[in-house]
Motif scaffolding. Structure first.
Motif, PDB file in Angstrom:
ATOM      1  N   LYS A 153     -73.577 -23.729  21.742  1.00  0.00           N
ATOM      2  CA  LYS A 153     -73.480 -22.278  21.630  1.00  0.00           C
ATOM      3  C   LYS A 153     -72.098 -21.814  22.081  1.00  0.00           C
ATOM      4  O   LYS A 153     -71.392 -22.514  22.831  1.00  0.00           O
ATOM      5  CB  LYS A 153     -74.573 -21.594  22.448  1.00  0.00           C
ATOM      6  CG  LYS A 153     -74.514 -21.825  23.936  1.00  0.00           C
ATOM      7  CD  LYS A 153     -75.663 -21.129  24.640  1.00  0.00           C
ATOM      8  CE  LYS A 153     -75.565 -21.257  26.151  1.00  0.00           C
ATOM      9  NZ  LYS A 153     -75.633 -22.650  26.615  1.00  0.00           N
ATOM     10  N   VAL A 154     -71.735 -20.631  21.610  1.00  0.00           N
ATOM     11  CA  VAL A 154     -70.430 -20.058  21.955  1.00  0.00           C
ATOM     12  C   VAL A 154     -70.323 -19.895  23.471  1.00  0.00           C
ATOM     13  O   VAL A 154     -71.253 -19.401  24.125  1.00  0.00           O
ATOM     14  CB  VAL A 154     -70.231 -18.698  21.250  1.00  0.00           C
ATOM     15  CG1 VAL A 154     -68.955 -18.018  21.740  1.00  0.00           C
ATOM     16  CG2 VAL A 154     -70.185 -18.881  19.746  1.00  0.00           C
ATOM     17  N   GLY A 155     -69.219 -20.325  24.026  1.00  0.00           N
ATOM     18  CA  GLY A 155     -68.973 -20.250  25.468  1.00  0.00           C
ATOM     19  C   GLY A 155     -69.175 -21.562  26.182  1.00  0.00           C
ATOM     20  O   GLY A 155     -68.760 -21.712  27.347  1.00  0.00           O
ATOM     21  N   ASP A 156     -69.809 -22.543  25.518  1.00  0.00           N
ATOM     22  CA  ASP A 156     -70.020 -23.852  26.139  1.00  0.00           C
ATOM     23  C   ASP A 156     -68.696 -24.584  26.331  1.00  0.00           C
ATOM     24  O   ASP A 156     -67.816 -24.546  25.469  1.00  0.00           O
ATOM     25  CB  ASP A 156     -70.923 -24.729  25.261  1.00  0.00           C
ATOM     26  CG  ASP A 156     -72.390 -24.345  25.354  1.00  0.00           C
ATOM     27  OD1 ASP A 156     -72.746 -23.632  26.309  1.00  0.00           O
ATOM     28  OD2 ASP A 156     -73.158 -24.763  24.468  1.00  0.00           O
ATOM     29  N   ARG A 157     -68.576 -25.256  27.468  1.00  0.00           N
ATOM     30  CA  ARG A 157     -67.476 -26.202  27.655  1.00  0.00           C
ATOM     31  C   ARG A 157     -67.797 -27.446  26.845  1.00  0.00           C
ATOM     32  O   ARG A 157     -68.969 -27.812  26.653  1.00  0.00           O
ATOM     33  CB  ARG A 157     -67.319 -26.572  29.132  1.00  0.00           C
ATOM     34  CG  ARG A 157     -66.781 -25.465  30.005  1.00  0.00           C
ATOM     35  CD  ARG A 157     -65.337 -25.156  29.735  1.00  0.00           C
ATOM     36  NE  ARG A 157     -64.497 -26.356  29.866  1.00  0.00           N
ATOM     37  CZ  ARG A 157     -63.195 -26.400  29.554  1.00  0.00           C
ATOM     38  NH1 ARG A 157     -62.597 -25.331  29.065  1.00  0.00           N
ATOM     39  NH2 ARG A 157     -62.522 -27.516  29.707  1.00  0.00           N
ATOM     40  N   CYS A 158     -66.776 -28.107  26.332  1.00  0.00           N
ATOM     41  CA  CYS A 158     -67.029 -29.249  25.464  1.00  0.00           C
ATOM     42  C   CYS A 158     -65.892 -30.261  25.520  1.00  0.00           C
ATOM     43  O   CYS A 158     -64.812 -29.988  26.039  1.00  0.00           O
ATOM     44  CB  CYS A 158     -67.218 -28.782  24.013  1.00  0.00           C
ATOM     45  SG  CYS A 158     -65.739 -28.028  23.304  1.00  0.00           S
ATOM     46  N   GLU A 159     -66.205 -31.424  24.971  1.00  0.00           N
ATOM     47  CA  GLU A 159     -65.206 -32.482  24.794  1.00  0.00           C
ATOM     48  C   GLU A 159     -65.317 -32.972  23.358  1.00  0.00           C
ATOM     49  O   GLU A 159     -66.419 -33.137  22.829  1.00  0.00           O
ATOM     50  CB  GLU A 159     -65.439 -33.626  25.767  1.00  0.00           C
ATOM     51  CG  GLU A 159     -64.331 -34.670  25.753  1.00  0.00           C
ATOM     52  CD  GLU A 159     -64.487 -35.679  26.885  1.00  0.00           C
ATOM     53  OE1 GLU A 159     -63.797 -35.531  27.913  1.00  0.00           O
ATOM     54  OE2 GLU A 159     -65.309 -36.606  26.723  1.00  0.00           O
ATOM     55  N   VAL A 160     -64.169 -33.182  22.735  1.00  0.00           N
ATOM     56  CA  VAL A 160     -64.126 -33.562  21.320  1.00  0.00           C
ATOM     57  C   VAL A 160     -63.705 -35.015  21.193  1.00  0.00           C
ATOM     58  O   VAL A 160     -62.753 -35.463  21.842  1.00  0.00           O
ATOM     59  CB  VAL A 160     -63.145 -32.653  20.551  1.00  0.00           C
ATOM     60  CG1 VAL A 160     -62.942 -33.145  19.131  1.00  0.00           C
ATOM     61  CG2 VAL A 160     -63.652 -31.220  20.543  1.00  0.00           C
ATOM     62  N   GLU A 161     -64.435 -35.743  20.385  1.00  0.00           N
ATOM     63  CA  GLU A 161     -64.092 -37.131  20.106  1.00  0.00           C
ATOM     64  C   GLU A 161     -63.731 -37.287  18.626  1.00  0.00           C
ATOM     65  O   GLU A 161     -64.300 -36.587  17.782  1.00  0.00           O
ATOM     66  CB  GLU A 161     -65.269 -38.050  20.455  1.00  0.00           C
ATOM     67  CG  GLU A 161     -65.626 -38.078  21.935  1.00  0.00           C
ATOM     68  CD  GLU A 161     -64.517 -38.641  22.820  1.00  0.00           C
ATOM     69  OE1 GLU A 161     -63.615 -39.316  22.279  1.00  0.00           O
ATOM     70  OE2 GLU A 161     -64.552 -38.405  24.024  1.00  0.00           O
TER      71      GLU A 161
END
Length: 236
Positions: A153-161
């Protein structure tokens, strides 16, 4: 031995409205030599060039009419404007086409002539379809990868692989002007992206330049991913 005094002048051009350059001149060089130096920068020939000198307030102080006079004879000072007037109506600088690419004739080819060319992508697709017609019939469904978005969801922290780039989710949804299916918009913590949230003319989210990315959701992992400390790698 005399000192070779010099001056920096802002050069403008009568036909090139966007042309402006700071040019360094020796005061000992002749007006003709100055014109030769300018010809190599703007394309106006020496014989077709007239020069006017303006002070830093924009007032014309001299017309440099004598090609054999040294430039210093006209008392130019740093910051003065040296304006080039192109007297040749057929000059390469006339008509504005050097600055306005819309005036340049574009290459075009008829459909009939294009069909006769070899090595085009169209011919490649036709050859591919003749060998395996089902390849071109496969289409991406509108709900492609929708299931991957269930926990994003919008606002989530994330990591991209791949790459382990971190950021925050700014968009989740379809992006029809790119391809069918679902996409996730990311604002990276660092300038590791490709845009500012605008892709192919459409704004999907807002972020600083080169911080934005639009990715398929299977490449995005949300969770507790704090911003990386830029000095962390330097620690022992």
């Amino acid at each position: 031995m005399p000192i070779d005094e010099s001056v920096n002048l802002r050069v403008t051009h009568s036909n090139l409205k966007n042309f402006s350059a700071d040019v360094h001149f020796s005061l000992q060089m002749t007006v003709e030599s100055a014109k030769d130096k300018l010809w190599k920068k703007c394309g106006t020939s020496v014989d077709s060039m007239s020069l006017e000198l303006y002070d830093d307030a924009g007032a014309k102080v001299h017309e440099l009419k004598d090609n054999l006079r040294p430039l210093g004879f006209y008392s130019p000072q740093d910051g003065y404007q040296l304006h080039i007037i192109d007297l040749d109506p057929s000059s390469v600088t006339s008509g504005g086409w050097l600055e306005d690419t819309s005036l340049v004739e574009k290459f075009s080819i008829s459909e009939e002539a294009f069909d006769k060319l070899d090595g085009t992508f169209r011919k490649f697709k036709e050859k591919l379809a003749s060998k395996n017609p089902s390849i071109l019939e496969k289409k991406i469904p509108d709900n492609y990868m929708e299931d991957f978005c269930s926990n994003i969801k919008v606002g989530d922290r994330c990591e991209v692989e791949p790459g382990g780039k971190r950021g925050v989710v700014k968009f989740v949804g379809r992006a029809e002007n790119i391809a069918p299916g679902f996409w996730v918009g990311i604002q990276y913590d660092e300038p590791l992206g490709k845009h500012n949230g605008i892709v192919k003319g459409k704004c999907y989210f807002d972020c600083p330049p080169l911080h934005g990315a639009l990715l398929r959701p299977d490449k995005v992992k949300v969770g507790d991913f704090p911003e990386c400390d830029p000095f962390e790698e330097d620690e022992i």
